[in-house]
Write an enzyme that holds these catalytic residues in place. Structure first.
Site, mmCIF file in Angstrom:
data_model
loop_
_atom_site.group_PDB
_atom_site.id
_atom_site.type_symbol
_atom_site.label_atom_id
_atom_site.label_comp_id
_atom_site.label_asym_id
_atom_site.label_seq_id
_atom_site.Cartn_x
_atom_site.Cartn_y
_atom_site.Cartn_z
ATOM 1 N N ASN A 252 0.799 -1.229 0.000
ATOM 2 C CA ASN A 252 0.000 0.000 0.000
ATOM 3 C C ASN A 252 0.831 1.278 0.000
ATOM 4 O OD1 ASN A 252 0.568 -1.094 2.718
ATOM 5 N ND2 ASN A 252 -0.300 0.838 3.402
ATOM 6 N N CYS B 295 7.075 11.762 11.436
ATOM 7 C CA CYS B 295 6.204 12.743 12.076
ATOM 8 C C CYS B 295 4.723 12.458 11.843
ATOM 9 C CB CYS B 295 6.534 14.143 11.583
ATOM 10 S SG CYS B 295 8.226 14.608 11.956
#
Lengths: 381, 117
Positions: A150, A322
């Site tokens: 994915n 992040c």
């Protein structure tokens, strides 16, 4: 213009799918297990949906199980197929680039003495077939390999892998990201396959698990006899009906849509690579699905790119630390050999049936400036 | 945002491996303050490679520090930075720490260079 380039995360429900679902969210509300006509109406709708899905992937109706999500289907496939083999087998094989749904369930198996080894991948994300060949034997309970990754879009040679396994172990493939690939289970020769309706313009909150006849599976949820005893719980009729309609629409004119997407993907990739210095495409250049294009952009951080794109009404995704809840960079990119600082600059764009060349052009207009602005803000390292 | 050419002090914290790098530049001058000359931050600039929170917190840190005396600048905490932004998600609090760390290191570097006696 609002540009949704995150179809790999989830997709818009097709209006025909919604139309098919509506009666079961309004006046057809019976419990499919009830004997009265309200119940029978629901039961028949499920039967019809199951039959339809089976025929679309060349399976038989009794081989189709509905779960509460694709992740739950993967859990059922992994835990449900391995537990019955306790005492006879003690190993499992999975890959280093599985989605978390295809990795975490093995935690349930470790306390039962099942050791799980990961098959490495090359820098394009293709599994190491020689490693598989060396490690497959009749002590392996399950081989778990996702059809399409994915994050980077690389396609695994599923039929070839099934041939290698040669029935020595149960073979499950998570096909959540493989909507634009061949889903014929007889061609793929898998024992178990997971489909994710919300990735192909169907509803979220439902998963489909193909279970080849003769595969011994144990339910992981207890409380009833629904889904042939494999997944108790009052059936989500509306979503089952929606999932069947979504798969029907996906498989219709599929080759045409694949060709259209390939063209868009090409234009997007060529555009980024030519307009943005220090950008690279990740994943296999040829053996890739037509809808995902992931890049590594040097000297900028993924989340910053994402938010700047969002400010321009463009949706995208990233494998940067992040953006992850655990502040770790993408394990997929790391497994492919990329360094953490490279993974931080990752950007994933995933196309779908509602995207157009106009949108690709808009993106290519906006993106280079965003990269330049962020690069100007960074210290020289 | 940007660079100060020939800064009076600077510091760089973080590293590309964890994903955030913040560099702070200082221009320090003396202000005649009735009783004595006081050193203050005349100009402060940042350069950041990192996520939106890293960029925002380093920008805010420079905003809060500009014009302040060295002693006042030392008092700026990560909570001040987070508060200025109206709060930060828990996972992003460490970014505010990094920005303040960069300022503190820059001030340390200045002091080291100008040690008295």
């Amino acid at each position: 213009m609002k540009v949704y380039f995150d179809n790999a995360a989830s997709t818009k429900i097709d209006s025909q799918v919604l139309e098919a679902m509506m009666p079961y969210l309004t006046n057809k509300y019976g419990n499919a297990s009830s004997l009265h006509s309200w119940g029978q109406e629901a039961s028949q709708a499920i039967s019809k949906a199951r039959k339809k899905i089976a025929s679309l992937i060349n399976a038989s109706p009794k081989e189709i199980i509905f779960t509460g999500s694709p992740t739950e289907a993967v859990n059922l496939a992994i835990v449900g197929s391995v537990m019955p083999q306790m005492g006879q087998k003690n190993k499992c094989l999975t890959t280093s680039i599985e989605h978390h749904a295809g990795l975490d369930p093995f935690d349930h198996l470790a306390p039962h003495s099942f050791k799980t080894n990961t098959i490495p991948v090359d820098n394009k994300g293709v599994v190491d077939l020689s490693f598989l060949k060396k490690n497959i034997n009749n002590k392996i309970a399950l081989v778990n390999i996702m059809y399409v990754n994915n994050e980077v879009g690389t396609i695994q040679p599923i039929a070839e892998i099934a041939k290698l396994i040669a029935g020595q172990a149960i073979f499950h493939t998570d096909a959540a990201a493989a909507k634009y690939c061949d889903l014929n289970v007889k061609t793929l020769k898998v024992d178990l396959m997971t489909l994710a309706p919300h990735k192909f313009y169907g509803p979220k909150g439902i998963g489909i698990l193909y279970v080849k006849r003769g595969t011994k599976l144990k339910a992981i949820i207890k409380g009833g006899k629904h889904e042939f005893g494999l997944r108790p719980g009052t059936e989500n009729v509306a979503y089952i009906v929606g999932a069947a309609k979504a798969l029907e629409l996906l498989q219709k004119d599929k080759q045409k849509e694949i060709a259209r997407l390939k063209k868009l993907q090409n234009s997007l990739v060529k555009g980024v690579l030519s307009k943005v210095k220090g950008s690279r495409l990740t994943g296999h250049p040829k053996k890739r699905c037509p809808d995902v294009a992931s890049f590594l952009i040097k000297g900028v951080e993924g989340e910053a790119i994402l938010l700047r794109l969002d400010a321009k009404n463009i949706a995208s995704s990233s494998g940067s630390a992040c953006t992850a809840g655990d502040l770790m960079p993408s394990h997929v990119l790391r497994a492919m050999g990329y360094k953490p600082e490279e993974a931080h600059g990752s950007l994933r764009l995933s196309l779908g049936k509602y995207n157009s060349q106009k949108e690709v052009n808009y993106f290519l207009n906006v993106f280079p400036k965003i990269v330049n602005d962020l690069r100007r803000m960074a210290p020289k390292l | 945002m940007g660079e100060i050419k020939r800064p009076d002090a600077y510091a760089q914290v973080g590293n590309p491996v964890c994903g955030d790098v913040i560099k702070i530049y200082l221009r320090i001058e003396e202000k005649d303050n009735k009783k004595k000359a006081e050193k203050y931050i005349k100009d402060i600039k940042f350069q950041t490679l990192g996520c939106a929170a890293a960029i925002a917190t380093s920008s805010v840190t420079t905003k809060l520090a500009k014009g302040k005396s060295l002693a006042e600048a030392r008092k700026i905490s990560k909570t001040d930075v987070a508060q200025f932004l109206g709060g930060l998600p828990k996972v992003k609090l460490h970014c505010s720490m990094l920005a303040v760390e960069a300022l503190s290191e820059a001030l340390d570097n200045y002091e080291k260079k100008h040690k008295q006696g």
